[in-house]
Design an enzyme around this catalytic site. Structure first.
Site: not given
Length: 849
Positions: A341, A667, A724
């Protein structure tokens, strides 16, 4: 952020029962629910977005909204429940509510039409009460669900659950994919003189012949496997191949056993570990926030600067707090994007920047050539500034963390904001410069403040030889943070703060207090910080947990630095021995596992970011080697790395760009090639989080139910809970790969040519006189020899008596006046110097010759 999941191996599916189908007389029926006591947190339970839940005091508690029309509009549940037609089951649990309420306890299919096997209205009161329901399953499924339906009420209330159990049927099966080839090796390669083991998956119980072939197909070594039985982490029957006696460098070798041939690998891979060190550390440049990434430095990864207040960005140069948190705005540009993110989190940034600086500081604490991490060693834009590149990269994060500190004159001054990220979650893919979400500062926390105090203090002593002003700024900020945390010791980030970014909640910061006190003491030598170290319960506790250390458990970081960085700590010998003892346990774990896995959580379940935890246990092994010189620890690190690079049940490397079958769909919003071919995959040297027994993302449905821990992984961009990328995970990879790159061919440790006794004779003000007595311990005469060492403090040698000295940053080279030293002969060198601030500690290691 830590979230996403997928399992990347093709082939048939073998279902191997964990036990005989029938339950023995007198035994408890098999348990179908995982973690029903919530002792290990909330995994693998899930809940609807309107009902945020968290583990509180060993129970799972959730706030239920008012005004939902149906019971199923608010749910807490667990999937992957196995039911067998005709078998009897008993659902039991303890529950309470803050106000009398009714919930529905269901056991049902997890997918439409959600056919119920049990649906029991349950009246809850404010007193916890035990409930129990029995039923006989009408259908067989491995996709069942326990669902507590909580909606339909007119007022907001809180439910708490505990001791959830569903007993009955047959034991959960172990779903073991049939992976080929069944000979698993380190796909990158082995050190020429180091350990060399592989794992063979086979039905055979007796020993099997194996052959090692070179690139031309010629058999160069052979032997017999060692049967190891069923590996509990994979459910596979396995054998071990030990070909460590073969010590010839080469490329394209293969190992054959049981009719299978491994993927090709190399022997003599020091250059490969050097490349992995550089790639793993260069990863941070492309993760930088607030700076344009240059394609000339990172080909294929160039992009505009993100979050500099340029539309559509709405941060980070003038960022407000969440509503009700503060009445000011801060410039919090810079730093690293945490993971997949665009959030930036102080606690995770703290452990990551700690390990990057520790990777460099190790060059002063072990027999390592400092230049390997020097200026010009990484792919970053700061070349030529006479500062080691790894420190330039660490500074990018430290500058951001400085900006997260609450300014003087404001409420909670000196504390540090826990995180900054988007107001709401963004989708995949998304370039940082295109992020339109508002950005928010989240409340300060004691954990973030202590993380910052620790790394700022560490950074102060490490940066001092290169930038005195920056080092002084760090030390002042560290002291301020420590004082603020002491005044506010229990401000915790809530687990419910997970909208738009990860919560990174931590309600026990005693370990952070220990770590921060340790770093402040090592950098300053001051009695107050020493007293805080000695008074901490962690100082004498066992900090070497089976599952390893991470951002949430940092006492180990403090212990490792207290053991390695020179200081006057009264019980330093005991501290150093505790590291060796902890490493011995990790080494025993590694040797007991047929995959060489230095990780055995007590629950038997793999945690989120398990690869990071494996590597952190290897950090302890490597540190024990540095303390003792025992090659058993060094060999353990090399063997443990095999697991990350292909010697695992999935037969794949978890590091992008390393190994024939390597993860490459981790990810990430930036590296989203799987979703958009115009975008890149993660850069070489990016580590996947690794198997996670709690599948918690959209890709998890592709993982077979009841997966053994090693198979709970999938290389898919939607698999955030296993796949991730993250800055703390790559920091550990950087540390371990750097250690292995320093080991040459893995041969015997060369004996030093001399012994050195260094003693501070006189301290006057900030000046000192010291003697270094050098004794030739080799069997030869040393001609034109030099003495080399590095200070870990702020010492500066101005001159030596009867000789010359050259000091570059912390590294000192002394040329004595007597250029010849016979075997057994000693000579003393008198050094005259000064200390800017902090303790005048004795250097850790010396070179001469």
């Amino acid at each position: 952020m830590k979230h996403s999941l997928l399992v990347g191996a093709a082939g048939a599916l073998l279902v191997v029962p964990l036990a005989t189908p029938a339950t023995p007389a007198g035994a408890d029926p098999p348990e179908q629910v995982v973690n029903g006591t919530f002792d290990s947190g909330t995994d693998p339970w899930w809940w609807t977005g309107n009902t945020p839940a968290s583990a509180v005091g060993g129970r799972l508690c959730a706030t239920v909204p008012a005004g939902t029309p149906n019971a199923w509009n608010a749910i807490i549940g667990q999937n992957a429940i196995t039911l067998q037609a005709g078998e009897s089951y008993r659902l039991a649990f303890t529950a309470s509510a803050t106000t009398p309420a009714t919930m529905r306890a269901n056991v049902q299919l997890a997918d439409p039409p959600y056919t119920p096997e049990l649906s029991a209205p349950t009246a809850l009161t404010t007193t916890p009460k035990a409930f129990s329901y029995t039923f006989k399953a009408a259908a067989s499924t491995t996709a069942g669900q326990v669902a507590f339906q909580l909606g339909g009420g007119t007022t907001v209330w809180t439910v708490c659950l505990d001791d959830v159990s569903l007993q009955g049927g047959t034991p959960r099966p172990v779903n073991v994919p049939d992976i080929h080839p069944r000979v698993q090796v380190n796909q990158v390669g082995y050190l020429t003189e180091g350990p060399k083991e592989a794992t063979v998956v086979t039905k055979a119980t007796a020993s099997l012949p194996w052959q090692l072939r070179n690139a031309a197909g010629v058999v160069v070594a052979q032997g017999n496997t060692t049967p190891r039985g069923v590996d509990p982490t994979s459910g596979q029957n396995v054998h071990t191949v030990d070909f460590g006696r073969y010590r010839v460098a080469g490329t394209g070798l293969t190992l054959m056993a049981d009719g299978e041939t491994s993927v090709p690998f190399d022997i003599g891979v020091n250059a490969a570990y050097e490349k992995l060190r550089v790639d793993a550390l260069s990863f941070y440049y492309t993760q930088r926030s607030g700076i344009a990434i240059l394609g000339s430095i990172a080909p294929g990864y160039g992009r505009a600067a993100g979050h500099l207040g340029v539309p559509p960005n709405r941060g980070d140069t003038d960022t407000p707090c969440q509503v009700g948190v503060c009445d000011y705005r801060l410039d919090v540009r810079g730093g690293w994007y945490d993971a997949g993110d665009h959030g930036k989190y102080v606690v995770n940034g703290g452990i990551a920047v700690y390990q990057l600086m520790s990777t460099f500081e190790r060059t002063k604490l072990a027999l390592v050539e400092p230049g390997r991490l020097g200026d010009g060693s990484l792919r970053i834009p700061e070349h030529g500034n006479q500062v080691p590149d790894v420190l330039d990269e660490a500074r990018w994060e430290l500058e951001f963390m400085l900006r997260m500190q609450v300014p003087a004159g404001r409420p909670l001054a000196g504390m540090v904001h826990h995180k900054v990220h988007d107001q709401n979650w963004t989708g995949l893919p998304l370039d940082p410069a295109a992020d339109p979400q508002p950005r928010e500062l989240h409340p300060p926390s004691t954990a973030a403040t202590l993380n910052f105090a620790a790394v700022a203090a560490q950074g102060a002593r490490i940066f001092q030889p290169y930038d005195k002003a920056f080092a002084a700024k760090l030390l002042d900020a560290a002291r301020t943070a420590w004082t603020a945390a002491a005044a506010h010791p229990a401000i915790y980030a809530p687990s419910s703060d997970h909208i738009g970014g990860g919560a990174y909640d931590d309600a026990d910061v005693s370990d952070e207090f220990y770590w921060a006190a340790a770093e402040l003491y090592l950098s300053t030598g001051e009695r107050a910080y020493q007293d805080a170290v000695m008074a901490s319960p962690w100082h004498t506790a066992d900090v070497f947990r089976p599952q390893g250390f991470d951002w949430k458990f940092t006492a180990t970081a403090g212990r490792l630095d207290l053991a390695t960085v020179p200081s006057g700590l009264p019980d330093r010998a005991r501290v150093r021995q505790s590291v060796v003892d902890g490493a011995q346990r990790y080494l025993a774990t590694l040797r007991a596992n047929p995959y060489g896995l230095a990780y055995a959580p007590a629950s038997g379940r793999f945690d989120w970011g398990s690869n990071n935890l494996v590597l952190n246990n290897l950090v302890v092994l490597a540190t024990a080697f540095d303390l003792t010189g025992s090659v058993a620890f060094r060999d353990g690190v090399a063997s443990g790395m095999d697991y990350l690079l292909g010697r695992n049940a999935l037969n794949q490397s978890y590091v992008t760009g390393f190994g024939k079958q390597a993860a490459h769909n981790q990810h990430s919003r930036m590296y989203a090639h799987q979703l958009n071919p115009a975008l890149p995959s993660p850069p070489a040297g990016s580590l996947a989080g690794g198997p996670n027994s709690s599948a918690q993302d959209p890709a998890a449905t592709r993982i077979p139910p009841g997966c053994p821990p090693q198979f709970c992984y999938i290389d898919d961009i939607e698999g955030w809970s296993t796949n991730e990328i993250a800055i703390n995970w790559n920091a550990t990879l950087s540390w371990v790969s750097s250690f292995l790159a320093d080991q040459g061919d893995g041969g015997p440790v060369p004996a030093p040519a001399c012994s050195v006794s260094y003693r501070n004779v006189v301290d006057f003000g900030r000046g000192f006189l010291a003697t270094a007595t050098v004794r030739n311990t080799s069997g030869r005469t040393l001609h034109d020899w030099k003495l080399r060492y590095a200070y870990t403090g702020t010492q500066k040698v101005d001159r030596v008596v009867d000789g010359t000295v050259r000091q570059t940053a912390a590294s000192v080279e002394v040329t004595p006046g007597h250029s010849r030293l016979r075997p057994g002969e000693s000579t003393s060198i008198l050094l005259v110097g000064r200390v800017d601030w902090g303790p005048n500690t004795v250097p850790a290691v010396f070179w001469c010759g």
